[in-house]
Write a protein that holds these residues in place. Structure first.
Motif, short mmCIF file in Angstrom:
data_model
loop_
_atom_site.label_atom_id
_atom_site.label_comp_id
_atom_site.label_asym_id
_atom_site.label_seq_id
_atom_site.Cartn_x
_atom_site.Cartn_y
_atom_site.Cartn_z
N PRO A 51 0.82 -1.22 0.00
CA PRO A 51 0.00 0.00 0.00
C PRO A 51 0.85 1.26 0.00
O PRO A 51 1.91 1.31 0.62
CB PRO A 51 -0.80 -0.13 1.29
N ALA A 52 0.37 2.28 -0.68
CA ALA A 52 1.11 3.55 -0.77
C ALA A 52 0.13 4.69 -1.01
O ALA A 52 -0.95 4.50 -1.58
CB ALA A 52 2.14 3.50 -1.89
N SER A 53 0.52 5.87 -0.57
CA SER A 53 -0.24 7.08 -0.86
C SER A 53 0.33 7.80 -2.08
O SER A 53 -0.27 8.77 -2.58
CB SER A 53 -0.20 8.02 0.34
N GLY A 54 1.47 7.35 -2.57
CA GLY A 54 2.14 7.93 -3.72
C GLY A 54 3.62 7.62 -3.64
O GLY A 54 4.09 6.95 -2.72
N TYR A 90 9.89 14.92 -7.85
CA TYR A 90 8.45 15.05 -7.96
C TYR A 90 7.76 14.14 -6.94
O TYR A 90 8.22 13.02 -6.69
CB TYR A 90 7.96 14.65 -9.37
N TRP A 91 6.69 14.63 -6.37
CA TRP A 91 5.79 13.83 -5.54
C TRP A 91 4.65 13.39 -6.47
O TRP A 91 3.94 14.21 -7.03
CB TRP A 91 5.28 14.66 -4.38
N VAL A 92 4.52 12.09 -6.67
CA VAL A 92 3.56 11.54 -7.63
C VAL A 92 2.46 10.84 -6.85
O VAL A 92 2.69 9.83 -6.18
CB VAL A 92 4.26 10.55 -8.59
N ARG A 93 1.26 11.37 -6.93
CA ARG A 93 0.15 10.85 -6.12
C ARG A 93 -1.07 10.57 -7.00
O ARG A 93 -1.20 11.14 -8.11
CB ARG A 93 -0.22 11.86 -5.05
N PRO A 94 -2.00 9.74 -6.54
CA PRO A 94 -3.23 9.50 -7.31
C PRO A 94 -4.04 10.79 -7.44
O PRO A 94 -4.19 11.53 -6.46
CB PRO A 94 -3.98 8.47 -6.46
N PRO A 152 -2.52 6.71 -18.38
CA PRO A 152 -2.39 8.15 -18.15
C PRO A 152 -3.63 8.69 -17.44
O PRO A 152 -4.74 8.21 -17.66
CB PRO A 152 -2.27 8.71 -19.57
N GLY A 153 -3.41 9.66 -16.57
CA GLY A 153 -4.51 10.26 -15.85
C GLY A 153 -4.70 9.74 -14.44
O GLY A 153 -5.41 10.34 -13.64
N VAL A 154 -4.06 8.62 -14.11
CA VAL A 154 -4.20 8.04 -12.77
C VAL A 154 -3.43 8.87 -11.74
O VAL A 154 -3.91 9.11 -10.64
CB VAL A 154 -3.71 6.58 -12.75
N PHE A 155 -2.21 9.32 -12.12
CA PHE A 155 -1.36 10.05 -11.20
C PHE A 155 -1.20 11.51 -11.61
O PHE A 155 -1.37 11.86 -12.79
CB PHE A 155 0.04 9.43 -11.13
#
Length: 252
Positions: free
Chosen positions: A105-108, A123-127, A203-206
């Motif tokens: 599990p991850a938040s990003g 970069y911080w890559v998040r949903p 594309p578009g998820v993150f």
């Protein structure tokens, strides 16, 4: 690839996502680094008729995969990621991808854009929709020469989608929630049966948010490392970072 990630969801949110119970309370973790303990979920195997045993369990493993055949861990490279395209062929991962697939599990996650061989922008890559997600993981229990055992794991990566490619050519494999059971079922599903899951998210998820290079240091563990900072506002030059700090480790 994935050299750092974050898990800030509550234990209850993680339990609800993964379908596990009794996860011990843990604080938000904003800068999870290699060799640290990470939470994973795995299947408990087929149940006997009438059994109330849960289908899945959660456990802590060291982020840094150790194949069972390694003789001296100190001389073996730290494996935090594995290329999804070749795990079924590589001696290091062949058994794990067949028998020990997990969900992490991850938040990003964090990624560093590179130019001229140097990391120039984190970069911080998040949903985009927020919440907690699950990366594809491989697990291995390593038996040390002295007889003790250590549970270890790594995150699968895939070629980046077209949206993420300008930042990095690899990104973590994310398993959709409606595919958790198929991914974790190592009894009925061989690697070829789940190969379609071992790809980059669409594309578009993150969304990728530029952040300061505070994330480069493992000691920085607060929310401030996820705050948006445009490149011209970086708090300090990237400088020369140690192998354990920049998150850019060699992949198999």
């Amino acid at each position: 690839m994935c050299g750092r990630f974050s898990l800030t969801a509550s234990p209850g949110e993680v339990e609800a996502l993964l379908g596990v119970v009794d996860i011990e309370a843990f604080p938000p973790r904003y800068n999870i680094a290699p060799t640290q303990p990470v939470l994973v979920a795995l299947s408990t195997g087929p149940r006997e008729p009438g059994s109330n045993r849960p289908d899945r369990e959660a456990k802590l493993v060291r982020w840094g995969f150790l194949p069972s055949w390694v003789k001296d861990p100190k001389k073996f490279p730290l494996i935090i990621n594995a290329r999804s395209e070749t795990v079924a062929e590589k001696n290091s991962f062949r058994a794990a991808v067949r028998h020990r697939r997990g969900l992490l599990p991850a938040s990003g996650f964090y990624e560093w854009k590179r130019e001229g061989g140097k990391s120039v922008q984190p970069y911080w890559v998040r949903p985009r929709d927020g919440g907690v997600i699950a990366f594809a993981a491989l697990l291995e229990t390593y038996s040390e020469p002295g007889g003790s055992e250590i549970d270890t794991g790594c995150i699968l990566t895939a070629a980046a989608n077209e949206e993420f490619a300008p930042i990095h050519d690899r990104m973590p494999v994310m398993i959709p929630q409606d595919q958790f059971s198929r991914w974790l079922d190592c009894v009925n599903n061989e690697p070829r049966d789940v190969a379609d899951l071992m790809t980059a998210p669409q594309p578009g998820v993150f969304e990728a948010i530029p952040v300061s290079n505070l994330v480069n240091k493992v000691a920085n563990t607060g929310l401030e490392i996820q705050e948006r900072v445009e490149p011209a506002e970086l708090v300090a030059p990237a400088g020369r970072k140690s192998k354990g700090d920049d998150g850019q480790m060699q992949l198999f």
